[in-house]
Enzyme design. Sequence first.
Site, PDB file in Angstrom:
ATOM      1  N   ASN A   1      -0.259   2.342   4.130  1.00 48.11           N
ATOM      2  CA  ASN A   1      -1.277   2.954   2.937  1.00 48.11           C
ATOM      3  C   ASN A   1      -1.796   1.823   2.686  1.00 48.11           C
ATOM      4  OD1 ASN A   1       1.333   2.085   1.834  1.00 48.11           O
ATOM      5  ND2 ASN A   1       0.583   2.613  -0.219  1.00 48.11           N
ATOM      6  N   THR A   2      -1.559   0.456   1.861  1.00 50.05           N
ATOM      7  CA  THR A   2      -2.505  -0.327   1.700  1.00 50.05           C
ATOM      8  C   THR A   2      -3.334  -1.482   2.493  1.00 50.05           C
ATOM      9  OG1 THR A   2      -1.431  -1.731   0.560  1.00 50.05           O
ATOM     10  CG2 THR A   2      -1.011   0.366  -1.183  1.00 50.05           C
TER      11      THR A   2
ATOM     12  N   ARG B   1       5.987  12.501  -2.493  1.00 51.79           N
ATOM     13  CA  ARG B   1       6.083  10.440  -2.460  1.00 51.79           C
ATOM     14  C   ARG B   1       7.912  11.016  -1.952  1.00 51.79           C
ATOM     15  NH1 ARG B   1       1.555   8.032  -2.912  1.00 51.79           N
ATOM     16  NH2 ARG B   1       1.306   9.352  -4.887  1.00 51.79           N
TER      17      ARG B   1
ATOM     18  N   HIS C   1       2.776   4.892   4.790  1.00 55.29           N
ATOM     19  CA  HIS C   1       2.973   6.328   4.583  1.00 55.29           C
ATOM     20  C   HIS C   1       3.871   7.336   6.107  1.00 55.29           C
ATOM     21  CE1 HIS C   1       1.086   6.246   0.642  1.00 55.29           C
ATOM     22  NE2 HIS C   1      -0.062   6.512   1.375  1.00 55.29           N
TER      23      HIS C   1
ATOM     24  N   ARG D   1     -17.193   9.402  -0.512  1.00 58.80           N
ATOM     25  CA  ARG D   1     -17.023  10.243   0.919  1.00 58.80           C
ATOM     26  C   ARG D   1     -17.220  11.288   1.685  1.00 58.80           C
ATOM     27  NH1 ARG D   1     -10.800   9.172   0.031  1.00 58.80           N
ATOM     28  NH2 ARG D   1     -10.175   7.147  -0.535  1.00 58.80           N
TER      29      ARG D   1
ATOM     30  N   LYS E   1      -7.517  16.053  -0.007  1.00 61.16           N
ATOM     31  CA  LYS E   1      -8.106  15.199   1.105  1.00 61.16           C
ATOM     32  C   LYS E   1      -7.797  15.167   2.938  1.00 61.16           C
ATOM     33  CE  LYS E   1      -8.322  11.934  -3.048  1.00 61.16           C
ATOM     34  NZ  LYS E   1      -7.907  11.318  -3.417  1.00 61.16           N
TER      35      LYS E   1
ATOM     36  N   CYS F   1      -6.077   7.069   2.319  1.00 61.23           N
ATOM     37  CA  CYS F   1      -5.062   6.636   3.082  1.00 61.23           C
ATOM     38  C   CYS F   1      -4.133   7.228   3.803  1.00 61.23           C
ATOM     39  CB  CYS F   1      -4.007   5.872   2.501  1.00 61.23           C
ATOM     40  SG  CYS F   1      -3.223   6.474   0.865  1.00 61.23           S
TER      41      CYS F   1
ATOM     42  N   SER G   1       3.082   2.591  -3.165  1.00 63.84           N
ATOM     43  CA  SER G   1       2.337   1.977  -3.994  1.00 63.84           C
ATOM     44  C   SER G   1       0.583   2.214  -3.588  1.00 63.84           C
ATOM     45  CB  SER G   1       2.384   0.427  -2.688  1.00 63.84           C
ATOM     46  OG  SER G   1       2.311   0.967  -1.288  1.00 63.84           O
TER      47      SER G   1
ATOM     48  N   GLN H   1       5.595   9.769   1.579  1.00 63.08           N
ATOM     49  CA  GLN H   1       4.697   8.713   1.149  1.00 63.08           C
ATOM     50  C   GLN H   1       4.507   7.252   0.317  1.00 63.08           C
ATOM     51  OE1 GLN H   1       0.802  11.847   1.155  1.00 63.08           O
ATOM     52  NE2 GLN H   1       0.356  10.247   0.010  1.00 63.08           N
TER      53      GLN H   1
END
Lengths: 331, 331, 331, 331
Positions: free
Chosen positions: D309-310, D220, D227, D96, D190, D134, D164, D161
């Site tokens: 998020n996914t 979490r 999220h 990234r 990140k 994400c 998953s 968050q």
Amino acid sequence: MVGQRFVKMLSEDRWFDVECIAASKRTAGTRYGDNALGFEYSDEILDMTIEETSRALLDNYDIDIAFSALPADVAGTVEAQLAEEIAVATNSAAHRMDEDVPLLIPEVNPDHLALIDVQRQKGWKGSLVTNPNCSTIVMVLSLKPLLDAFGIRDVKVATMQAVSGAGFTGVSSMDILDNVIPYIGKEESKMETEPMKLLGTFDGNKINYAEFGVSALCTRVPVIDGHTESIFIELEQDPSVEEFTEALRTFSGLPQELNLPSAPKRPIEIRDVPLPRMHRDLGNGMSVTAGRIEKVAPHKFKYVVMGHNTIRGAVGASILNAELLAEKKYV
Amino acid sequence: MVGQRFVKMLSEDRWFDVECIAASKRTAGTRYGDNALGFEYSDEILDMTIEETSRALLDNYDIDIAFSALPADVAGTVEAQLAEEIAVATNSAAHRMDEDVPLLIPEVNPDHLALIDVQRQKGWKGSLVTNPNCSTIVMVLSLKPLLDAFGIRDVKVATMQAVSGAGFTGVSSMDILDNVIPYIGKEESKMETEPMKLLGTFDGNKINYAEFGVSALCTRVPVIDGHTESIFIELEQDPSVEEFTEALRTFSGLPQELNLPSAPKRPIEIRDVPLPRMHRDLGNGMSVTAGRIEKVAPHKFKYVVMGHNTIRGAVGASILNAELLAEKKYV
Amino acid sequence: MVGQRFVKMLSEDRWFDVECIAASKRTAGTRYGDNALGFEYSDEILDMTIEETSRALLDNYDIDIAFSALPADVAGTVEAQLAEEIAVATNSAAHRMDEDVPLLIPEVNPDHLALIDVQRQKGWKGSLVTNPNCSTIVMVLSLKPLLDAFGIRDVKVATMQAVSGAGFTGVSSMDILDNVIPYIGKEESKMETEPMKLLGTFDGNKINYAEFGVSALCTRVPVIDGHTESIFIELEQDPSVEEFTEALRTFSGLPQELNLPSAPKRPIEIRDVPLPRMHRDLGNGMSVTAGRIEKVAPHKFKYVVMGHNTIRGAVGASILNAELLAEKKYV
Amino acid sequence: MVGQRFVKMLSEDRWFDVECIAASKRTAGTRYGDNALGFEYSDEILDMTIEETSRALLDNYDIDIAFSALPADVAGTVEAQLAEEIAVATNSAAHRMDEDVPLLIPEVNPDHLALIDVQRQKGWKGSLVTNPNCSTIVMVLSLKPLLDAFGIRDVKVATMQAVSGAGFTGVSSMDILDNVIPYIGKEESKMETEPMKLLGTFDGNKINYAEFGVSALCTRVPVIDGHTESIFIELEQDPSVEEFTEALRTFSGLPQELNLPSAPKRPIEIRDVPLPRMHRDLGNGMSVTAGRIEKVAPHKFKYVVMGHNTIRGAVGASILNAELLAEKKYV
């Protein structure tokens, strides 16, 4: 989960002291506090070094009784080796159905403890006592007074079991949030066979199994602690709802008579609607709660029973077994 | 919850259009969008003004069919008034057990629809069709093929029901987080009586009820949508597990034959372990999922069935009923 | 929820006895046990008859201190009436920001108690003491030592609050399962204004408010008990992470010095990752837990603080206030 | 989790077909259907044999583009090897922050795609494009229009968050039921670094990073997907709440202009209170939802943004990147 709760409860026990903590080779040599996540412990416990589980422990520590939460595949050999020398109270499934090993709930079948005399005939100086599977214990505590008072023809049980029963990493959050899982490996066969031994009769040499049928369908639900069980039962006799309820409410056994430290005042609490979060800690987690008792037809009833699966269903069960061993001078 | 899902599903329906939305006096006159919280709607729906539920609606709107999610105490009178003029498909419990009212699952008992001819004998120009309670529908969809193929002697069912079944404010988070509630008011009697009517036979004048026993123990669990049911069943015949499974897997009925818009391709999907979060939307929420099928003893089986309670168990059920009404020219 | 926890905790208190339980007209006259669902109580408490809340209670009972969990709209009048005669410790928001009413956290601003002398200038024989909103208490316990040691320029706080904070029926399961709700009515303004009074200075007549900024964004999460707060803080001075942590860890106040019954040994526990389910009961629910402390830039830190919202954040807060009142001879 | 969603979404994609599924040596050779638990797939997909991930795949299959959800430690080498020959769109973190690799959100920085020309200067025939973490994507989609319209001085973000994000077995139910966990490894760094690259400017050779500060505190929560992020932001300019909201509401980018298949009509939906369960599927999971917008002080705002998020945060992000690659003739 069960291992950690053993350490937690034994570190605060009135009769027993934690002499050493043992686990598999993988964690042996590390500090207990670096492995334990589930409870708050004293600094003394946190700073103990984990030993490797083996017979050699007996040479290095002054151990009267070993409490075991070993996985069933490991437990088989080690527990038998330890039992040659000292008392072993185990939650593991490995030896539960062995002919000369008591599968014990002190309120239900304390006379089975005499199997230790059978064990000693093969040269053991120690002994091995097992407690049943968590969901079995909760159910059988309610079946015992019904069997004694009215006889049992048939039992069907559908469980709703807490995630702690599968250990810290046993159930993923992705599997259980907004979900139930109607499958728990090997659980149903345990619930169908263990009660027959527990409720069997000891004839001085061996257990003659009880013979009514139990059919179980087990489900995991998003509850931390506390197994709830929906039970349909057919009795030999035909009591009223009041007589049925009274048999449960007044149930008491040897641990209550002996006033053992972990024995709850009332093994079975009655509530209109048993609820895991509200009732699992009754009797310090050692009472089960029954309710929703209804008569469906002559001889046929339905009811709910709920109990704390890692206390009454595992760790507390082993400790109560050990207390009975100690009281009976087997330790 | 059910009312809002009616609006949501009907606003996207192929056969039906939403002509007006009616509710109690309390919300009448307000904008629908100011009351509806559970779904995303089109602007057209959000801007509709809520009417008061009464017969007067028929004068002001061009209504062919009324869908009802009224509370049972209100539904009694209003639904009967409307049915004098137009078709009514209701999820309410008020008229379910009325002698001349079909309690309908189109895959199970479409011939009961002929009770409408009995209704018309009392002068109704319209008709009244009800669908069963949500947990009843899920169970009976699985009982029907078993009854037809093997005969049924006895059923015991322990449910684990989603919170949406109690409406938006029915179950408090304080009651259900880290908990299960083994009590749902009136649910067990519905599950014990409605199947007898559904699986009864219509002799041209009335329904002759089926006669096997159903005993139910109902529990609320922390799941949003999807009722899961653990079933112990005793059959007249003694099929193999494969024959039992095949009877469920191949079950199909009139809605599939007529290819009705809401009819799922397969009313019963088979999975090893039915799971509410993963399987509730199969067949757009109109298929139920069965699994965990095991033979316990000759004639005796256990299995699990799960279905979406507010789609197959309520709103989708009423819409499928209405589609059958329309196809049969009753609308 | 708060009312019931008051009864539960006071019925087991060392210093106080429950003389009577009062509520609104609606429940007055009924048995307490027929209304109370959240806890297990003694039979004596369950059998008490609920009185209607009013000044007349003072004639019929021998009351030294009233604990109040009244809704804010009712509390305004009744609490002031009672305070004319006796001591009142309230969790209600009605009088929190009144000029002559101490908004009190005994570890934070015990000197504000002297406002009672200002109250008595208007003829009151009793007194009125309030505790802050639950999320305010948890945050301010951590802000106080930071303010004293390093000065505070600015605070941003994002909360994740337990459902018990909204009462038994406050949060529907349909709203919170598999969800979070980033909105709690009036909570953010309380978190932004109450700290200024709590951390202000008493000049003998009135409180001079603290002046740094607090910005709050409040969210409800599916947790039973325990508010977790993510805090970004900018300090006047520029301590190291170790100095920052040590200021929190060593924080202690008057309740600890006086050894009041409800005072936790350590008002702030330090853990790597504060977790509501694991840490909310530390110090019998009266300690808050801080952790995740990191320095973001010079003067700028982020950390997490978590505390039991209905004990430290409500009922235990009022009881600790009352203990200080008693110790200081205001009761 | 991400890998399985890739297979699910790509198997239903309009532009792409699944040619082969590759994973680590451990599962290579097994049937996909024996490994995949999270979704319902077509029989064709279930019956595919998993290959081992390596450059050799290019010899045996006709592959135009590889989608990668490899763990960061494996991704480093394999992705670079594949990119020498074909297009690679990856969700992995490995590359990234590489100087010549676009970290891409098509609505935010489509001009960064020109870095592929820099990649080709080193002889690659293919290309490598990454999408951000994400929680970064959800936040940056909301930051971009604010940066363009008003300039950004500083951002503080506290996340909540979904589980998953940690994969199928990432978060144990014992850790998250009735709990939140204010710690997610590497997530905060990140969120603090990726936005600087994403919002940086491309000068024809390299990205010049944006320079405002981002401070993140990640938690979490017991939510399956979605999220939620509480954001405190300080802007260069001082817009009204209406202007702030309008900048978000009207945000649109190149994917919308090109009408790419996965592009949502509105990248940002505005709702009073963004809720993960109700809003995560807006725009087929590709829209984020913003709300709770309030002005705290001049230049200072708080608001909430939430996204799937996914989908938008991982798989949909990679697919949208690939669609842009294809449209721009890089595939």
